[in-house]
Design an enzyme around this catalytic site. Structure first.
Site: not given
Length: 530
Positions: A195, A201, A257-258, A343, A374, A494
């Protein structure tokens, strides 16, 4: 305080009275329990009969929702009000999938995405060498990665045959380097999803990808503009990077964002499955939006999921929640829901800044079935901890192979039944288990679970399911009194990382740091990090 509300106190008293009751008893007392504790919407079936509840439990939970004014909050969400009060932002992700009713700016970006997808798939858009684009790499992190990555994986049976889409998010060079090693710079397109176009990153990976491209393209004019597009709001930064303005797909500060995969952040999804399928994904979510807003409490799927989660977390004292999709295509769903739920609601303070006196979001985790059986299912069966689960099954396989899907569904149903009912010593003895092995072959059961069945995994039903969980999270935030749309814990990390980076590089003094961090940095410097 939340725990002192009359509606909360009524639930606490009810939980203590119900606590000794086993799911075996609940089913024995009600032969029609499945019919009484399941809901349908379109091709979705939500079976919550294996939850440790009665009709009275649901009545009291719905009374709590009424006391917390959930309907009024639904109206605020529908109107797109600034309910993200700590960041003074509106919350309008439902506008992104509103179809013809979407705002003009949303429809404009969608039309640009449609045109761009057509240009890529038709071969009109070509790289610096004149070759068609065959691979797309999405560079993003968090909401700019998890949602699109999960959807692209889930809908792999619907992928276009001419394009392969990849995702890179980690700052660790191994993530990007391993992808670039198998790609051709002449036929690769990068989507930079950020954005602000300043995410550490994402921008680090984007700059490295640009260097990789230019090493191959040399002095070819406009190479970056032919191989990089962006989903961003920062035109100045994207232009400086070398991305043409017309290849920047906008979204807005009212898109969290999510909750952003429905926006320009979904561009790699549209490229992977084709724009027509992308609109079906949006339509499915819009259908569930309307259901959430319009359906009464007793038929409302998202509200029901939220009430069950709150019941298990705050009254049955479950600290974690398992997500088990019996679909390899949905294998990334647990990871996606981790961000969506933890979050959003993993917070200590309510909307008034007061500390909460009850637990909020459980730890979300999971794995695709049958793999989980398993590894960690042993703990669910005999670990002695209450762990609610969501089982997700498909009525029809997206990759039909003879005999596979029937066996998969049998395992799904068997696990939810075994968790609910267990096996008594008498049952084990009757099946021939030797007496000395009875302690090891008895299972307490009484583990609550919900089973969500999708008729089939299509863009439409996937859109419905994702929106279902989004609205569940919103309902929980209202019940707990939280702001589900900020993430200050993420921001703290951050800030600290930005302060530590020059210290790790040796460009700043570490003496002001705590002894552990300073000692670790001193030790790591010997490895000559770059």
């Amino acid at each position: 305080m939340l725990s002192t509300l009359p509606a909360w106190q009524a639930l606490s008293d009810h939980a203590e009275a119900l606590r000794p009751t086993h799911l075996r008893d609940l089913f024995a007392a009600d032969p029609a329990r499945f019919d009484n504790f399941s809901l349908r919407h379109g091709k979705l079936l939500l079976d919550f009969s294996k939850q440790r509840i009665t009709g009275e439990t649901l009545r009291l939970l719905r009374a709590l929702a009424e006391a917390r004014e959930l309907d009024a909050w639904k109206e605020r969400l529908q109107r797109g009000e600034a309910i993200n009060h700590t960041e003074h932002r509106a919350v309008r992700h439902m506008d992104l999938r509103a179809g013809d009713q979407a705002p003009a700016e949303v429809r404009n970006v969608l039309s640009r995405i449609a045109a761009f997808c057509d240009a890529i798939h038709s071969g009109v858009w070509r790289g610096y060498s004149g070759e068609c684009i065959t691979h797309v790499v999405n560079l993003g992190i968090g909401g700019s990665d998890l949602g699109p990555r999960m959807v692209a994986k889930a809908l792999s049976a619907h992928h276009q045959i001419d394009i392969k889409v990849h995702f890179v998010s980690n700052l660790d060079g191994a993530d990007l380097a391993s992808k670039l090693a198998d790609l051709n710079p002449r036929t690769t397109l990068f989507v930079v999803a950020s954005k602000t176009f300043s995410t550490l990153e994402t921008l680090t990976n984007a700059r490295t990808a640009r260097d990789w491209l230019l090493a191959a393209a040399g002095q070819t004019s406009g190479a970056v503009a032919k191989h990089f597009v962006a989903a961003s709001t920062n035109i100045a930064a994207t232009r400086e990077f070398g991305i043409a303005d017309e290849n920047v797909f906008e979204f807005w500060d009212w898109v969290g964002g999510r909750f952003s995969l429905w926006s320009a952040i979904g561009l790699p999804v549209a490229l992977a499955i084709g724009y027509r399928n992308f609109t079906e994904l949006l339509a499915g979510a819009n259908n569930l939006d309307r259901h959430f807003i319009e359906a009464p409490a007793e038929r409302n799927l998202p509200l029901t999921l939220a009430l069950l989660s709150l019941w298990n977390t705050d009254f049955l004292r479950a600290a974690s929640h398992g997500i088990f999709p019996y679909s390899q295509s949905l294998s990334l769903l647990p990871r996606y829901l981790q961000q969506l739920e933890m979050e959003s609601n993993g917070k200590l303070y309510d909307r008034d800044g007061a500390p909460l006196d009850v637990p909020t979001c459980p730890i979300i985790w999971g794995e695709a079935g049958t793999n989980g059986q398993h590894s960690f299912f042993q703990l669910l069966h005999q670990g002695g901890q209450p762990i609610p689960s969501d089982f997700i099954a498909l009525g029809k396989s997206d990759y039909p192979l003879h005999g596979h899907h029937t066996a998969l569904l049998a395992n799904c149903l068997a696990q939810s039944a075994a968790l609910a009912f267990g096996q008594t010593a008498a049952e084990a003895r009757a099946s021939g288990i030797p007496e000395h092995l009875l302690p090891y072959r008895t299972f307490p059961g009484n583990q609550p679970s919900t089973t969500l069945v999708l008729g089939e995994l299509t863009p439409y039903t996937l859109g419905q399911m994702i929106a279902l969980y989004e609205h569940k999270v919103f309902c929980l935030s209202v019940l707990w009194g939280l702001n589900a749309f900020d993430q200050w814990g993420v921001e703290l990390g951050k800030v600290l990382a930005s302060r530590l980076t020059p210290v790790v590089r040796g460009e700043a003094d570490e003496h002001s740091l705590d002894s552990s961090t300073a000692g670790l940095i001193t030790h790591l410097r010997q490895f000559r990090m770059s």
